[in-house]
Design an enzyme around this catalytic site. Structure first.
Site, PDB file in Angstrom:
ATOM      1  N   GLU A 273       0.838  -1.202   0.000  1.00 51.33           N
ATOM      2  CA  GLU A 273       0.000   0.000   0.000  1.00 51.33           C
ATOM      3  C   GLU A 273       0.874   1.253   0.000  1.00 51.33           C
ATOM      4  O   GLU A 273       0.760   2.116   0.862  1.00 51.33           O
ATOM      5  CB  GLU A 273      -0.971  -0.020   1.186  1.00 51.33           C
ATOM      6  N   GLY A 275       2.180   4.859  -1.094  1.00 47.07           N
ATOM      7  CA  GLY A 275       1.593   6.110  -1.527  1.00 47.07           C
ATOM      8  C   GLY A 275       2.669   7.044  -2.026  1.00 47.07           C
ATOM      9  O   GLY A 275       2.748   7.380  -3.205  1.00 47.07           O
ATOM     10  N   ARG A 311       5.475  19.487   5.146  1.00 46.27           N
ATOM     11  CA  ARG A 311       6.489  18.519   5.551  1.00 46.27           C
ATOM     12  C   ARG A 311       7.771  19.173   6.087  1.00 46.27           C
ATOM     13  O   ARG A 311       8.315  18.717   7.099  1.00 46.27           O
ATOM     14  CB  ARG A 311       6.836  17.563   4.408  1.00 46.27           C
ATOM     15  N   CYS A 342       2.006  33.253  10.088  1.00 53.42           N
ATOM     16  CA  CYS A 342       2.529  33.839  11.326  1.00 53.42           C
ATOM     17  C   CYS A 342       3.142  32.752  12.197  1.00 53.42           C
ATOM     18  O   CYS A 342       2.775  32.576  13.368  1.00 53.42           O
ATOM     19  CB  CYS A 342       1.422  34.578  12.075  1.00 53.42           C
ATOM     20  N   GLU A 343       4.031  31.992  11.621  1.00 49.44           N
ATOM     21  CA  GLU A 343       4.761  30.923  12.314  1.00 49.44           C
ATOM     22  C   GLU A 343       6.189  30.935  11.790  1.00 49.44           C
ATOM     23  O   GLU A 343       6.399  30.910  10.572  1.00 49.44           O
ATOM     24  CB  GLU A 343       4.123  29.555  12.041  1.00 49.44           C
TER      25      GLU A 343
END
Length: 419
Positions: A273, A275, A311, A342-343
């Site tokens: 499976e 991805g 990520r 705002c980070e």
């Protein structure tokens, strides 16, 4: 080494941007198809080999339709993902539901579709029976805990992971299901993510084959399929090597012959499976430079932000960056490449050596075809961007429009404020 190439030129991309403003994700259909064919070819020896694409990586029905045409199924973990697989034309045992803390609605939809249900806990047996009924086939997710070293920051070490059943629970669960009349059984594990060591997957296959043999000898249950999960990584960094799928396949084949076939348990269907490995390298986040800032460091500000690709902020992950038209320029400048949230961790790259960047330059962030757009969000009122498909004939199709202000406010009732 992984060569970071693009499927379009600066001129071609400029034409796309005139029609679809940045930022957007764009996927290379031809490359995705060829990649799937390579995986299927690698496992051509395996009985009824099936790759169930992890829908969470790139949950778009246009992508899923392409993958279905290439023979893939869908690995789903929620009700919307089950519906996406259905809309893409998948049905029955082409779909597998592997979720955790699963609500009844998901089990009911999986039963409606005839999908394979892969249970995450022994307590889910009674819950499934009560709300959706026990299906003809059942699978369980195995967590080897301290019996298997590995894991990483994405999933965690098996012993500290919330997923799956212990070895004892697994044996009890199969015993219970056999007593309740289930005739067909599968088994599943998923203990790593974004792994580049081929040997890890071969070791996992050996572990699962040993377990299947034990289940047969102890419970007189013949497992119909084994799902090794996903976890095959991609070379995000140019100096990394992609996983040799044929080496993985041959290692698994050797274990299959000595542990499964030699003990009369063949044919055992092999499933995966993946991805990230399927679509990851063939999706790109395209963005435009809005600002440059020079204080204690040199910053390049894009019209994309971590709402488009989180990520790097979440994992400190590396994503290669190409400045269009400057591919051959020397990487003589050091920048932090940032977004507008705002980070302070809203950065696509930190201390990255790049060619001189000017306002208005178009940058392409590589390997954004999985867990990119899918992990988007609306913090700071950011609107999720469009998704495009670069078709095999060179044309570009929009497969998801960009969000609008109206979309953002659609769940709010402003009229009620005026009462």
């Amino acid at each position: 080494m992984a060569e970071k190439k693009l499927p379009f030129t600066k001129e071609q991309l400029s034409g796309v941007i005139k029609q679809y403003p940045t930022p957007f994700h764009i996927y290379d259909e031809e490359a995705i198809r060829q990649n799937v064919r390579t995986l299927i070819k690698a496992f051509a020896w395996a009985p009824d080999f099936k790759e169930y694409f992890a829908v969470k990586a790139t949950p778009n029905p246009y992508i899923l339709k392409v993958l279905r045409e290439e023979g893939l199924g869908a690995d789903c973990s929620s009700l919307p993902e089950l519906i996406l697989a259905e809309k893409a034309g998948m049905k029955g045992e082409e779909i597998i539901l592997t979720s955790n803390d699963t609500p009844a609605t998901e089990f009911k939809k999986a039963r409606e579709l005839g999908a394979i249900i892969n249970l995450d806990d022994i307590s889910h047996i009674d819950y499934l029976d009560k709300h959706a009924g026990i299906p003809e086939m059942i699978s369980f997710r195995y967590n080897p805990g301290p019996l298997r070293e590995g894991g990483n920051s994405i999933i965690g070490n098996p012993e500290e992971s919330k997923y799956g059943l212990t070895r004892k629970q697994l044996m009890d669960a199969y015993r219970v299901m056999k007593a309740r009349g289930v005739k067909r059984f599968g088994i599943h594990t998923m203990i790593i993510s974004n792994e580049l060591d081929p040997q890890f997957f071969i070791e996992t296959a050996n572990m699962m084959f040993d377990l299947i043999l034990e289940i047969h000898r102890t419970l007189d249950i013949k497992i119909e399929f084994v799902n090794f999960g996903g976890g095959i990584g991609i070379p995000y960094k140019p100096e990394q090597e992609p996983v040799d799928l044929f080496a993985v396949s041959q290692g698994i084949k050797k274990a299959y012959e000595t542990k499964i076939a030699a003990n009369g348990l063949a044919p055992l269907k092999i499933a995966m499976e993946c991805g990230r490995m399927i679509t990851g390298p063939y999706g790109y986040l395209v963005s435009t430079v809005l600002h440059k800032k020079e204080i204690y460091k040199n910053y390049v500000g894009l019209d994309a932000c971590m709402a488009n690709l989180m990520r790097p902020a979440l994992y400190g992950a590396y994503h290669h960056i190409t400045v269009m038209g400057k591919e051959d320029w020397p990487a003589g400048y050091i920048y932090d490449v940032t977004g507008s949230l705002c980070e302070n961790n809203d950065k696509f790259a930190v201390n990255r050596k790049l060619p001189m960047i000017d306002i208005g330059d178009v940058v392409v962030i590589h390997d954004a075809g999985a867990h990119g757009h899918a992990m988007g969000f609306n913090y700071n009122g950011k609107l999720r961007s469009a998704e495009l498909m670069l078709k095999q004939d060179g044309s570009v199709e929009i497969i998801r429009r960009a969000e609008t202000i109206e979309d953002y406010f659609a769940t709010l009732d402003f009229a009620a404020l005026e009462k």
